[in-house]
Design a protein around this motif. Structure first.
Motif, PDB file in Angstrom:
ATOM      1  N   LYS A   1       0.828  -1.210   0.000  1.00  0.00           N
ATOM      2  CA  LYS A   1       0.000   0.000   0.000  1.00  0.00           C
ATOM      3  C   LYS A   1       0.860   1.257   0.000  1.00  0.00           C
ATOM      4  O   LYS A   1       0.464   2.282  -0.550  1.00  0.00           O
ATOM      5  N   GLY A   2       2.043   1.174   0.610  1.00  0.00           N
ATOM      6  CA  GLY A   2       2.969   2.299   0.515  1.00  0.00           C
ATOM      7  C   GLY A   2       3.356   2.563  -0.933  1.00  0.00           C
ATOM      8  O   GLY A   2       3.376   3.712  -1.386  1.00  0.00           O
ATOM      9  N   LEU A   3       3.635   1.491  -1.673  1.00  0.00           N
ATOM     10  CA  LEU A   3       3.956   1.639  -3.092  1.00  0.00           C
ATOM     11  C   LEU A   3       2.733   2.080  -3.894  1.00  0.00           C
ATOM     12  O   LEU A   3       2.861   2.813  -4.881  1.00  0.00           O
ATOM     13  N   ALA A   4       1.543   1.637  -3.465  1.00  0.00           N
ATOM     14  CA  ALA A   4       0.324   2.022  -4.182  1.00  0.00           C
ATOM     15  C   ALA A   4       0.088   3.527  -4.085  1.00  0.00           C
ATOM     16  O   ALA A   4      -0.222   4.187  -5.089  1.00  0.00           O
ATOM     17  N   TYR A   5       0.245   4.091  -2.899  1.00  0.00           N
ATOM     18  CA  TYR A   5       0.067   5.538  -2.758  1.00  0.00           C
ATOM     19  C   TYR A   5       1.184   6.291  -3.458  1.00  0.00           C
ATOM     20  O   TYR A   5       0.997   7.421  -3.908  1.00  0.00           O
ATOM     21  N   SER A   6       2.343   5.668  -3.572  1.00  0.00           N
ATOM     22  CA  SER A   6       3.413   6.255  -4.376  1.00  0.00           C
ATOM     23  C   SER A   6       2.977   6.357  -5.836  1.00  0.00           C
ATOM     24  O   SER A   6       3.226   7.368  -6.503  1.00  0.00           O
ATOM     25  N   THR A   7       2.319   5.318  -6.346  1.00  0.00           N
ATOM     26  CA  THR A   7       1.811   5.358  -7.722  1.00  0.00           C
ATOM     27  C   THR A   7       0.790   6.466  -7.893  1.00  0.00           C
ATOM     28  O   THR A   7       0.803   7.192  -8.898  1.00  0.00           O
ATOM     29  N   VAL A   8      -0.117   6.602  -6.922  1.00  0.00           N
ATOM     30  CA  VAL A   8      -1.106   7.680  -6.972  1.00  0.00           C
ATOM     31  C   VAL A   8      -0.397   9.018  -7.112  1.00  0.00           C
ATOM     32  O   VAL A   8      -0.772   9.872  -7.936  1.00  0.00           O
ATOM     33  N   SER A   9       0.649   9.213  -6.326  1.00  0.00           N
ATOM     34  CA  SER A   9       1.394  10.476  -6.359  1.00  0.00           C
ATOM     35  C   SER A   9       2.066  10.701  -7.712  1.00  0.00           C
ATOM     36  O   SER A   9       1.998  11.796  -8.282  1.00  0.00           O
ATOM     37  N   GLN A  10       2.692   9.658  -8.246  1.00  0.00           N
ATOM     38  CA  GLN A  10       3.377   9.803  -9.530  1.00  0.00           C
ATOM     39  C   GLN A  10       2.407  10.019 -10.680  1.00  0.00           C
ATOM     40  O   GLN A  10       2.698  10.755 -11.632  1.00  0.00           O
ATOM     41  N   LEU A  11       1.229   9.411 -10.599  1.00  0.00           N
ATOM     42  CA  LEU A  11       0.198   9.670 -11.607  1.00  0.00           C
ATOM     43  C   LEU A  11      -0.244  11.126 -11.548  1.00  0.00           C
ATOM     44  O   LEU A  11      -0.577  11.733 -12.569  1.00  0.00           O
TER      45      LEU A  11
END
Length: 667
Positions: free
Chosen positions: A317-327
């Motif tokens: 989930k840490g990586l998932a929110y990282s993806t949200v940020s990069q998107l």
């Protein structure tokens, strides 16, 4: 000699044929197919592999001579109306084809090791092939309507894969959440597509832009309506690419197997939204207000994702929110009128984020041998630590991914993210400030993930900590069954080889986008590339680049002092001093709670009220009608005597009654 672009239709078709064959086999001969793991995997890998070779051949042709190849046929016609379908290959499509097939192929190789003991192995590979085919079909679609068809197929496949372990309650709920949230965006997209067709008379990307502008000039379409249609179309990418407030499905999608998390976050579903906005650049470039809204939503998303990632203890989930940020960064670039920068970040991000997710899968796979298969334990970083000694390949590749996403030169993330920040600085300075601060947060939370996972002492053998985590999650604890077994070990070659392959572009691919000589820009838009090179100034580039690297180093340094050297206790400095802020972030800005209260519980309450109306009013009317009919029938049956004299008497009585009635009315 026929060019590869002429047979580009084979690129999505081959995985589709493989998926259909495997799927039909599962339907007709389920047990036999599930025993044929390796043959099915080899066939589907071959299909995707051939598509990969064709994709790189198409890309090579575009690099040597950028051009557009389009083949259309009339799918439906009625009077003056014709609906063309077919495929188109251009530089943007060629880049995306190569990216998607590469990541899909590596994910499928990785899945051979990760899912080897899963009873749904064949079904998983079938879904992967179908997912890849859907995304590839979306990329080569020549118009909005055909894109919408594949858009929905991508959504269907994501539902199947996120809910792959459907017997787990969390996975079933996550799949439903992803499906429902994306239906909201897709409904807006469909309305926008139909509205644009009404205004322009075409589904073609360039034709829509020309037709809509012509309709505005002629006074047939008011400006507010044109802006509304453009925004409705953007609702689709807002949901698919997890933009605030429709981002809430993406972190929950981590309930699916880790390989599909890598595919969704790197090259398929979330990339579809950014790709569609880039395709619609001829339209959006004429509406500055829509571009501003896209930039604002992107900026909010990048800050939101990074801020929530600061407090996450679940590795995925840490990586998932990282993806949200990069998107969010990618959408910020699109809103700044810099689709090349946004697409370049999509490409660089795809490689290092796929590597990070596959690396997390390698860690989780190893942790399951120690703490069991319960995701709450296997994915919680509080039970990790010290894994670098046991898993050196996973650790090194994960570290490369952390450096790349943090924007440290010369790795890939620096060049793409710095280009976006530079465009934002020149277009919307206020949004640049937020993006700049987010860059520091990104560096901090990524190295926080790395240090908690790979450095320090291993904490997985702490039974008390395991029990406390299970109790905090509201789960039952079996006192007789310990949660400790096995040892941490490096993953098999089928899982580590994709990590090593992905590490190469994560380090080197950024050099294709150097602002003074961008090969990526030359391929996608040679005119803009020349302008970039002519207008490039070291005096403008260096201050922004140095500032970006400086704040990233500051974030990394804070993570080192807090989680590696343990010189700073952030719980004391931050969490205990600012509990409201800490709760706000750990509760994910309370957005899930708000959605649960308003939409989930609200819709259930509305459904119950509708059920009450249906039961008491609608059913009541129907039942009353039936009772009246039954009662009248029971009464009238006594008048059916079969005697003509009786019927004449009734008629005579009726006539007398009518005469009396008219007499009364006449007076």
């Amino acid at each position: 000699m026929q060019s590869t672009a002429e047979i580009a239709w084979l690129i999505p078709l081959l995985p589709l044929v493989g998926a259909i064959a495997s799927g039909l086999g599962l339907i007709g001969f389920n047990q036999a197919m599930n025993r044929l793991k390796k043959p099915v995997a080899i066939i589907l890998l071959t299909c995707v592999g051939i598509s990969t070779v064709l994709s790189y051949s198409v890309l090579a042709e575009q690099i040597s001579a950028p051009h557009t190849v389009e083949h259309l046929f009339v799918w439906a016609s009625a009077g003056d109306f014709t609906l063309p379908m077919g495929y188109v290959v251009d530089p943007l499509g060629a880049v995306m084809l190569a990216l998607v097939t590469t990541v899909a192929l590596l994910v499928m190789i990785y899945s051979h090791g990760y899912m080897s003991h899963d009873k749904g192995y064949v079904r998983f590979f079938t879904y992967l092939a179908l997912f890849s085919s859907s995304m590839l079909g979306l990329i080569i679609s020549p118009n909005l309507l055909e894109i919408y068809v594949f858009w929905e197929l991508v959504g269907m496949c994501s539902y199947l894969l996120v809910g792959f372990w459907y017997d787990r309650e969390g996975a079933a709920h996550a799949a439903q959440k992803a499906f429902v949230v994306n239906r909201v965006g897709d409904f807006g997209l469909l309305l926008g597509i139909l509205g644009l067709f009404w205004a322009s008379g075409t589904f073609d990307f360039n034709g829509i832009a020309i037709g809509l502008l012509g309709a505005i000039d002629a006074g047939n379409v008011p400006m507010w309506a044109a802006l509304l249609l453009c925004f409705l179309v953007f609702l689709g990418p807002m949901a698919k690419s997890a933009q605030f407030p429709l981002h809430v499905w993406l972190p929950d999608a981590m309930e699916g197997p880790t390989p599909i998390s890598a595919l969704i976050h790197a090259a398929t579903m979330v990339a579809a939204g950014v790709f569609l906005v880039a395709r619609l650049e001829p339209l959006y470039s004429h509406f500055p207000l829509i571009n501003l809204l896209i930039a604002i939503f992107g900026t909010i998303t990048c800050f939101l994702g990074a801020s929530i990632a600061l407090t996450q203890m679940d590795l995925k989930k840490g990586l998932a929110y990282s993806t949200v940020s990069q998107l969010g960064y990618m959408m910020l670039a699109m809103g700044c009128g810099a689709p090349l920068a946004g697409m370049f970040h999509l490409v660089t991000h795809a490689f290092f984020k796929a590597m990070l997710f596959l690396g997390s899968g390698s860690v989780i796979h190893a942790m399951e041998d120690v703490v069991g298969h319960e995701p709450i334990l296997a994915q919680d970083m509080r039970l990790m630590g010290g894994l670098r000694q046991k898993m050196p390949i996973t650790a090194i590749t994960f570290l490369i991914g952390c450096i790349a996403i943090s924007g440290i030169p010369p790795l890939a993330g620096f060049w793409s993210k710095d280009e976006i920040l530079g465009q934002a600085f020149n277009t919307y300075p206020i949004l640049w400030v937020i993006g700049f601060l987010t860059a520091g947060m990104t560096a901090f939370y990524m190295f926080r993930l790395y240090f908690l996972t790979f450095e320090g002492d291993f904490r997985g053998n702490n039974n008390d900590l395991q029990k406390s985590l299970l109790l905090a999650a509201g789960m039952e604890i079996d006192e007789e069954e310990p949660h400790v077994s096995g040892e941490i070990h490096e993953s098999s070659w089928s899982m580590t080889m994709p990590l090593i392959v992905l590490a190469v572009p994560s380090v080197l691919i950024g050099f294709l986008g150097t602002p003074w000589n961008s090969g990526f820009a030359k391929l996608l838009n040679a005119i803009e590339a020349r302008e970039m090179a002519l207008n490039f100034s070291w005096g403008e580039f260096l201050p922004l680049a140095i500032a970006s690297v400086a704040i990233s180093i500051a974030g990394i340094s804070l993570a080192i002092f807090a989680y590696y050297l343990k010189k700073i206790d952030l719980n004391v400095l931050f969490a205990e001093r600012f509990p409201l802020v800490n709760n706000f972030l750990s509760k994910k800005w309370y957005l899930d709670d708000i959605n649960e209260k308003i939409f989930v519980k609200g819709s259930r309450k509305l459904a119950r009220e509708v059920l009450e109306v249906d039961a008491k009013v609608v059913d009541g009317v129907v039942n009353l009608t039936g009772l009246l009919t039954l009662g009248s029938g029971e009464g009238l049956k006594y008048f059916e005597t079969g005697r003509a004299q009786f019927y004449a008497l009734i008629v005579f009585g009726g006539v007398i009654a009518l005469v009396a009635l008219f007499g009364v009315l006449g007076t």
